[in-house]
Motif scaffolding. Sequence first.
Motif, PDB file in Angstrom:
ATOM      1  N   LYS A 350       0.843  -1.161   0.006  1.00 31.75           N
ATOM      2  CA  LYS A 350      -0.135   0.034   0.106  1.00 31.75           C
ATOM      3  C   LYS A 350       0.774   1.260  -0.135  1.00 31.75           C
ATOM      4  N   ILE A 351       1.997   1.434  -0.914  1.00 29.09           N
ATOM      5  CA  ILE A 351       2.821   2.466  -0.928  1.00 29.09           C
ATOM      6  C   ILE A 351       3.037   2.687  -2.374  1.00 29.09           C
ATOM      7  N   ILE A 352       2.763   3.797  -2.936  1.00 28.90           N
ATOM      8  CA  ILE A 352       2.881   4.003  -4.239  1.00 28.90           C
ATOM      9  C   ILE A 352       4.085   4.753  -4.480  1.00 28.90           C
ATOM     10  N   VAL A 353       5.409   4.459  -5.186  1.00 29.81           N
ATOM     11  CA  VAL A 353       6.299   5.171  -5.295  1.00 29.81           C
ATOM     12  C   VAL A 353       6.484   5.224  -7.169  1.00 29.81           C
ATOM     13  N   LEU A 354       7.592   5.965  -7.339  1.00 30.34           N
ATOM     14  CA  LEU A 354       7.773   5.950  -8.814  1.00 30.34           C
ATOM     15  C   LEU A 354       9.111   5.336  -9.107  1.00 30.34           C
ATOM     16  N   ASN A 355       9.447   5.125 -10.380  1.00 32.21           N
ATOM     17  CA  ASN A 355      10.868   4.734 -10.843  1.00 32.21           C
ATOM     18  C   ASN A 355      11.377   5.867 -11.421  1.00 32.21           C
ATOM     19  N   ALA A 356      12.569   5.892 -11.636  1.00 32.87           N
ATOM     20  CA  ALA A 356      13.408   7.067 -12.675  1.00 32.87           C
ATOM     21  C   ALA A 356      14.250   6.247 -13.354  1.00 32.87           C
ATOM     22  N   GLY A 357      14.002   5.783 -14.535  1.00 34.14           N
ATOM     23  CA  GLY A 357      14.826   4.665 -15.106  1.00 34.14           C
ATOM     24  C   GLY A 357      14.694   3.313 -14.560  1.00 34.14           C
ATOM     25  N   MET A 358      15.472   2.462 -14.981  1.00 32.21           N
ATOM     26  CA  MET A 358      15.490   0.901 -14.589  1.00 32.21           C
ATOM     27  C   MET A 358      15.799   0.895 -13.331  1.00 32.21           C
ATOM     28  N   THR A 359      16.683   1.522 -12.749  1.00 32.67           N
ATOM     29  CA  THR A 359      17.414   1.187 -11.362  1.00 32.67           C
ATOM     30  C   THR A 359      17.076   2.095 -10.151  1.00 32.67           C
ATOM     31  N   VAL A 360      16.466   3.196 -10.628  1.00 36.26           N
ATOM     32  CA  VAL A 360      16.062   4.384  -9.349  1.00 36.26           C
ATOM     33  C   VAL A 360      14.475   4.359  -8.970  1.00 36.26           C
ATOM     34  N   ILE A 361      14.497   4.171  -7.705  1.00 40.80           N
ATOM     35  CA  ILE A 361      13.138   4.354  -6.779  1.00 40.80           C
ATOM     36  C   ILE A 361      13.229   5.866  -6.691  1.00 40.80           C
ATOM     37  N   ARG A 362      12.038   6.429  -7.221  1.00 37.19           N
ATOM     38  CA  ARG A 362      12.127   7.965  -7.107  1.00 37.19           C
ATOM     39  C   ARG A 362      10.942   8.123  -6.009  1.00 37.19           C
ATOM     40  N   LEU A 363      11.141   9.056  -4.907  1.00 34.55           N
ATOM     41  CA  LEU A 363      10.200   9.397  -3.989  1.00 34.55           C
ATOM     42  C   LEU A 363       9.830  10.844  -4.280  1.00 34.55           C
ATOM     43  N   LEU A 364       8.528  11.123  -4.390  1.00 35.73           N
ATOM     44  CA  LEU A 364       8.179  12.447  -4.613  1.00 35.73           C
ATOM     45  C   LEU A 364       6.649  12.609  -3.802  1.00 35.73           C
ATOM     46  N   PRO A 365       6.790  12.233  -2.490  1.00 31.74           N
ATOM     47  CA  PRO A 365       5.396  12.535  -1.734  1.00 31.74           C
ATOM     48  C   PRO A 365       4.945  13.912  -1.856  1.00 31.74           C
ATOM     49  N   PRO A 366       3.557  14.018  -1.609  1.00 34.36           N
ATOM     50  CA  PRO A 366       3.024  15.383  -1.328  1.00 34.36           C
ATOM     51  C   PRO A 366       4.074  16.120   0.044  1.00 34.36           C
ATOM     52  N   LEU A 367       3.944  17.438  -0.255  1.00 38.04           N
ATOM     53  CA  LEU A 367       4.884  18.050   0.956  1.00 38.04           C
ATOM     54  C   LEU A 367       4.239  18.066   2.481  1.00 38.04           C
ATOM     55  N   VAL A 368       3.258  17.684   2.259  1.00 33.50           N
ATOM     56  CA  VAL A 368       2.162  17.701   3.461  1.00 33.50           C
ATOM     57  C   VAL A 368       2.354  16.316   4.209  1.00 33.50           C
ATOM     58  N   ILE A 369       2.839  15.362   3.604  1.00 26.20           N
ATOM     59  CA  ILE A 369       3.255  13.935   4.253  1.00 26.20           C
ATOM     60  C   ILE A 369       3.634  14.185   5.669  1.00 26.20           C
TER      61      ILE A 369
END
Length: 393
Positions: A350-369
């Motif tokens: 239940k956690i949604i994250v992004l990738n950035a290319g094949m080998t990078v996990i990218r975290l861009l949470p709302p700033l109000v997290i």
Amino acid sequence: MNANEIIEIENKHGAGTYAKQPLVIVRGQGASLFDIDGVEYLDCSSGHGVANLGHAHPKIAEAIYKQASTLITLFETFPNDKRAELMEKITSLVDGLDKVFLCNSGTESVEAAFKFARISTGRKNIVAAMRAFHGRTYGALSATFNKKYREGFEPLVPGFSHVAFNNIEALEKAVTDETAAVILEVVQGEGGVYPASLEYIQAARRICDERGALLVMDEIQTGFGRTGKMFAIEYFGVTPDLLTCAKSLAGGVPMGAVLIGKNVKNLTPGVHGSTFGGNPLSCAAAVAALTIMEEEDLAGQAEAKGGYLIEKLRAIQSPNIREVRGMGLMIGIEMKQKVAPYLKALQEKKIIVLNAGMTVIRLLPPLVITYQQVDHLVDVLAEVLASEMQNAE
Ligand SMILES: *Cc1c(COP(=O)(O)O)cnc(C)c1O
């Protein structure tokens, strides 16, 4: 309609240009998203950096409602109270960028910046960076580096070249007296979360000045508090000639903008335009969004929470992590293997994250997290990242 029916319809009638997740999201609140069965997900993607204010902010909802029942659309040939308010507010954000062109998306703001650079300088060439992402319409696509976005769409726009990012020498060579503009991201987002170095950005400004080229900073992803400042360029003591922004500008309502400095010339009536650009609805949402960013000090929140998060991520003991890097709440975790299985495992938890290319996990949470949500994110990430997953794909 149940979840399966919804998924089926989108798969049948969608153009097919997106790799869709089998997860139907119907509601958001702060840093949470809820699926059709009411199951809560922690959103660490913010729609690729759109939802900096969190989802369903009541003041954004109110501003949209009020303006929608007053006036939604008005071509820019007629001045409007909300547009004027936005223009005044947005041009107060960066010293020296006193004018603005309003449009509807990131890629459109990049297109506008390129047109302005060419008409201003009378030159054709645009220098961009390797790994850069600037959008998917033809001009922006021509500045985008990755083959994945470009292949099959040639011929692209002539006059574009790419140089190694963070390499001053390469930029010195590439920028000539035929260069209209250099375009750079402050932190390369889609390319893998690579921050520019201080020396590089300062050198880019100097090189552009020496050759009479314009410096365009693409802050579409880094803008509006994401990196711990309103704009990431504030860390560098450099003022670009053109600054492109979009994503979270209007609190989730589609809108783009180019901030314009005094070196940009020849912007006369008819040079550029947009039917929806500067519409009162988006302007009202953007005024509300910028007000909330100030009132809630979202940049300060991003700096504090980003520092906290990155420290905790760096403390995770996992042989699979190569590097953790980022600025504010724009963070990349570079893994030694492909990240698709990790993304899937995180979504199952239940956690949604992004990738950035094949080998990078990218975290861009709302700033109000919340800090509690950040701690939860770190706990789940630690568990998932420590597991062996390279064969799961
Ligand atoms: C998202 C993004 C764009 C493109 O924005 P769209 O609104 O999707 O057209 C351009 N540049 C950067 C740095 C981005 O992150």
